[in-house]
Design a protein around this motif. Structure first.
Motif, PDB file in Angstrom:
ATOM      1  N   PRO A   1       0.806  -1.232   0.000  1.00 38.57           N
ATOM      2  CA  PRO A   1       0.000   0.000   0.000  1.00 38.57           C
ATOM      3  C   PRO A   1       0.835   1.276   0.000  1.00 38.57           C
ATOM      4  N   PHE A   2       2.099   1.187   0.441  1.00 39.91           N
ATOM      5  CA  PHE A   2       2.938   2.375   0.527  1.00 39.91           C
ATOM      6  C   PHE A   2       3.989   2.431  -0.577  1.00 39.91           C
ATOM      7  N   VAL A   3       4.448   1.266  -1.058  1.00 39.16           N
ATOM      8  CA  VAL A   3       5.392   1.210  -2.178  1.00 39.16           C
ATOM      9  C   VAL A   3       4.821   0.209  -3.176  1.00 39.16           C
ATOM     10  N   ARG A   4       4.010   0.723  -4.086  1.00 40.45           N
ATOM     11  CA  ARG A   4       3.305  -0.165  -5.000  1.00 40.45           C
ATOM     12  C   ARG A   4       4.258  -0.942  -5.885  1.00 40.45           C
ATOM     13  N   TRP A   5       5.313  -0.269  -6.377  1.00 41.95           N
ATOM     14  CA  TRP A   5       6.175  -0.928  -7.358  1.00 41.95           C
ATOM     15  C   TRP A   5       7.602  -1.038  -6.844  1.00 41.95           C
TER      16      TRP A   5
ATOM     17  N   ALA B   1       5.660  -7.260 -13.392  1.00 40.37           N
ATOM     18  CA  ALA B   1       4.887  -6.466 -14.348  1.00 40.37           C
ATOM     19  C   ALA B   1       5.397  -6.675 -15.777  1.00 40.37           C
ATOM     20  N   ILE B   2       6.716  -6.770 -15.932  1.00 40.55           N
ATOM     21  CA  ILE B   2       7.281  -7.030 -17.262  1.00 40.55           C
ATOM     22  C   ILE B   2       6.832  -8.405 -17.758  1.00 40.55           C
ATOM     23  N   LEU B   3       6.910  -9.403 -16.910  1.00 41.11           N
ATOM     24  CA  LEU B   3       6.487 -10.754 -17.301  1.00 41.11           C
ATOM     25  C   LEU B   3       5.004 -10.786 -17.661  1.00 41.11           C
ATOM     26  N   GLN B   4       4.173 -10.039 -16.949  1.00 43.04           N
ATOM     27  CA  GLN B   4       2.747  -9.969 -17.266  1.00 43.04           C
ATOM     28  C   GLN B   4       2.527  -9.298 -18.615  1.00 43.04           C
ATOM     29  N   ALA B   5       3.316  -8.247 -18.898  1.00 41.52           N
ATOM     30  CA  ALA B   5       3.183  -7.548 -20.176  1.00 41.52           C
ATOM     31  C   ALA B   5       3.575  -8.461 -21.335  1.00 41.52           C
ATOM     32  N   VAL B   6       4.602  -9.273 -21.150  1.00 39.64           N
ATOM     33  CA  VAL B   6       5.001 -10.236 -22.186  1.00 39.64           C
ATOM     34  C   VAL B   6       3.936 -11.305 -22.321  1.00 39.64           C
ATOM     35  N   SER B   7       3.428 -11.796 -21.197  1.00 38.40           N
ATOM     36  CA  SER B   7       2.410 -12.851 -21.215  1.00 38.40           C
ATOM     37  C   SER B   7       1.148 -12.405 -21.938  1.00 38.40           C
ATOM     38  N   SER B   8       0.751 -11.157 -21.736  1.00 43.03           N
ATOM     39  CA  SER B   8      -0.476 -10.629 -22.368  1.00 43.03           C
ATOM     40  C   SER B   8      -0.225 -10.129 -23.778  1.00 43.03           C
ATOM     41  N   ARG B   9       1.024 -10.196 -24.236  1.00 37.37           N
ATOM     42  CA  ARG B   9       1.448  -9.785 -25.575  1.00 37.37           C
ATOM     43  C   ARG B   9       1.336  -8.272 -25.794  1.00 37.37           C
ATOM     44  N   ARG B  10       1.313  -7.516 -24.705  1.00 36.10           N
ATOM     45  CA  ARG B  10       1.396  -6.062 -24.847  1.00 36.10           C
ATOM     46  C   ARG B  10       2.848  -5.625 -25.058  1.00 36.10           C
TER      47      ARG B  10
END
Length: 722
Positions: free
Chosen positions: A310-314, A322-331
């Motif tokens: 809640p205080f340090v989201r990333w 987040a990078i792996l999710q972006a690759v997985s979703s093909r964005r």
């Protein structure tokens, strides 16, 4: 196992055979399948390695100043020796690793054996990585694609600092690997993206992805082009991912930005900023730190203490995910960035021409049958059968490299093993000093019947645990100071020590020819001794200040001077009082004065200061006794006042290390009394505890009342060697 390293001494990039690391608490052991070569970063390291000494100096003017300061205080030859030893240290290459988990350390619950993971591990067949620097790979992401995780997070962190919004125009200067990923992520974020690069092929690839490409090599005026693309308003943000020495890039970024625009630096460029360019537009400028929050924070990276979401989201780990999710979703399409796939054994196809390479991303491919071997033979023909005084060294840090091994070489010590956490530094030192075996399993030294003694130079919190294990194995022990961090650890050592083997702590000052001379002159008469240590500042986040890891600088370092005064007085400490700088000094300090009372009526004063000038000498010892005074200036000159037949002794800097190790090697080979009486070692250690207790209580402390809060005595295989 095999690992890629860069030599700063020879300039060679080498595929070295080193022992595999062992899994440690809070860490994950990974067998590598792929790793990504970061051409920009690794090109700089390789080219720096190939540069001559003058070129290296020009690239690091801050280091040159440190060298000059060291010459003033310690002399030319010791400084040159330190510089060449530093250059001889190999550097592991790579930080984009993919593989399968083969073991998990204590406290790791997120991963299990067999998981596919991405991490910032180096180019090595087996890596051990803290859990906060490891991320699980989605099933539909290939190993090749996952290799972009860490380098992608560098670009992502730059984007997070830029904080772009839907529809904004963002310029990415430099379309190398990080720049291309940054630009594509910005597109996925709904931004209009302009990419700048001198390489026509990279510009063409960027345009295929929907990025507006500008190539100055084709005659384009980059500032005018950006203003034209934004109807004269300028870019909302500029993210610089280029690597260049010129100041023109930051100037262009300012001139192409709109009023109150944001400029984020991810790469490495010249930074002579024009105040006028920034002032007129009220521009903001920020440097991005690697993968994100948590980077270089030992609590987060090494000890696994996460920042609350809640205080340090990333954090850096959440950026990996987040990078792996972006690759997985093909964005995010990273497969199109791969220029070549090269077997690890053919690494020179990449590194041999890295300075001229036009590729974007090179993938190293690993065999999946790497041997999990924790010890390698460096000098196979060496035999220790029938030899006396055979040693194993645990720890391959700066003290081992710069001080201990050169002294042991001159003493003709028989060294069979050297143990280090990752295996690289230990193997390099084993080659240099012809040590037979390099290992990441220090307990192999304890199991070896030919090994008579161990030398422990690891982090302070591991000393007591390792000493106990070595004593239990019947080995002679040399341990760098301190012996223990608290009374419970010390009591366990006292209980375990039966005198059948020797126990020596690295209190080297008493072996200096200057101290020996003063001792000869003053004898054991009551005296006053003042020892001043101009220790120099150590950043507060460094482990030596942590009472559970380093013990603080009083227990960890000032103990040297307690032993020194004990040796000079020929007596033992009975009471201690410590005062520290500040209105309300904390329970730990590195700016304090310690008063010591001795059994024979002598008194000692230790001034341990970290706020002095580096130009001033580091140590000064004054001895006052029977109308005579002796002054030792930094173990290079001793001046006597009132002594018949003695006025001055001059040498090169000599803190006693060489004499200490020569005496130690001789005593184990030939027998004899311990170098330092065991009761003096215990007394000195207790006196250091009493100094901290005195600071906490604001009173004198007698040694029979000392108690320091205990921590568990542990010696994890990997942690012990860091």
């Amino acid at each position: 196992m095999k690992q890629l390293i860069q030599s700063f001494k020879t300039g060679d990039t080498i595929l070295e055979e080193v022992p595999a690391p062992q899994v440690a608490k809070g860490q994950v052991l990974i067998r590598t399948t792929r790793s990504l070569v970061s051409l920009g970063t690794e090109r700089m390291l390789v080219e720096f390695g190939k540069a001559n000494l003058v070129q290296k100096a020009r690239q690091q003017p801050d280091k040159v100043k440190q060298v000059l300061d060291k010459i003033k205080t310690e002399g030319l030859m010791p400084t040159l020796e330190a510089v060449f030893n530093k250059l001889a240290q190999p550097l592991p290459l790579g930080y984009c690793n993919v593989g399968k988990v083969i073991a998990v350390g204590e406290g790791v619950s997120e991963f299990k054996v067999g998981d596919r993971v991405a991490s910032n591990g180096p180019h090595a067949e087996i890596v051990c990585v803290p859990q906060n620097l490891v991320a699980a790979i989605p099933a539909n992401v290939s190993d090749d694609e996952a290799a972009f995780t860490v380098i992608g997070s560098i670009g992502l962190q730059g984007i997070r600092l830029c904080n772009p919004t839907l529809g904004e125009t963002i310029v990415v200067t430099g379309l190398g690997l990080i720049g291309m990923i940054t630009a594509e992520l910005l597109l996925a974020n709904g931004c209009r993206v302009i990419g700048i690069d001198l390489d026509a092929e990279k510009i063409a690839l960027a345009r295929k992805k929907g990025i507006i490409g500008i190539n100055p090599a084709e005659g384009a005026d980059v500032v005018k082009s950006v203003l034209d693309e934004t109807q004269g308003r300028g870019a909302d943000g500029v993210i610089i991912t280029a690597s260049a020495k010129t100041d023109e890039i930051i100037s262009q970024a300012a001139r192409m930005s709109r009023k109150r625009g944001r400029i984020i630096l991810v790469g490495v460029i010249g930074l002579n900023i024009s105040r006028a360019e920034f002032y007129e537009k009220e521009l903001t400028f920020q440097v991005s730190c690697s993968y994100g929050p948590g980077r270089y924070d030992e609590e987060y990276e090494q000890r696994g203490v996460d920042y609350p979401l809640p205080f340090v989201r990333w954090t850096e780990k959440r950026n990996f995910e987040a990078i792996l999710q972006a690759v997985s979703s093909r964005r995010l399409d990273v497969a199109s960035l791969i220029s070549e796939r090269v077997p690890l054994d053919e690494y020179d196809r990449v590194y041999g021409s890295i300075g001229r390479s036009r590729s974007i991303a090179s993938i190293l491919v690993y065999k999946e049958d790497a041997a999990l071997q924790h010890t390698v033979h460096v000098v196979p023909a060496t035999s220790f059968v029938g030899k006396k005084g055979v040693w194993g060294i645990i720890g391959a840090g700066n003290f081992t490299k710069m001080t201990m091994l050169p002294a042991l070489e001159k003493a003709k010590a028989n060294i069979k093993y050297i143990a280090s956490a990752g295996g690289i530094t230990g193997t390099a030192l084993a080659k240099k000093y012809k040590i037979a075996l390099s290992t990441t399993d220090y307990q192999e030294i304890l199991r070896d019947r030919e090994t008579d003694g161990v030398m422990i130079t690891t982090r302070h919190n591991t000393h007591a645990g390792m000493v106990l294990k070595a004593l239990a194995a019947g080995k002679h022990v040399f341990v760098e100071k301190p012996l223990a961090l608290n009374e419970d650890e010390l009591e366990q050592i006292i209980d375990a020590y039966d005198g059948s083997v020797t126990l020596t702590v690295g209190f080297n000052r008493r072996f200096s020819p200057h101290v020996q001379k003063v001792k000869q002159l003053v004898g054991n008469t009551p005296m006053n001794v003042i020892a001043t240590m101009n220790a120099g500042a150590v950043p507060p986040n460094v482990w030596v200040h942590d009472m559970k890891v380093g013990g603080g600088r009083i227990i960890g370092e000032a103990c040297h001077f307690i032993d020194l005064i004990t040796y000079l007085t020929g007596s033992k400490v009975t009471a201690v009082c410590m005062n520290a700088m500040g209105v309300n000094p904390a329970e730990n300090t590195d700016n304090g004065s310690i008063l010591l009372q001795y059994e024979n009526g002598s008194t000692g004063v230790i001034n341990y200061f970290s706020n002095g000038s580096k130009a001033y000498q580091k140590e000064r010892v004054e001895v006052y006794s029977q109308d005579r005074t002796a002054v030792i200036d930094n173990y290079k000159q001793t001046t006597g006042y009132g002594f018949k037949g003695f006025s001055k002794l001059k040498t090169t800097l000599d803190k006693g290390h060489k004499a200490q190790f020569q005496a130690l090697i001789s005593s184990i080979k030939n027998g004899g009394a311990p170098l330092i009486p065991f009761d003096e070692i215990i007394n000195t250690t207790r006196a250091s505890f009493a100094a901290i207790k005195s600071l906490q209580q604001s009173s004198w402390v007698r040694l029979d009342t000392v108690q320091v809060a205990a921590a568990p005595v542990v010696a994890e295989p990997m942690e012990a060697l860091q």
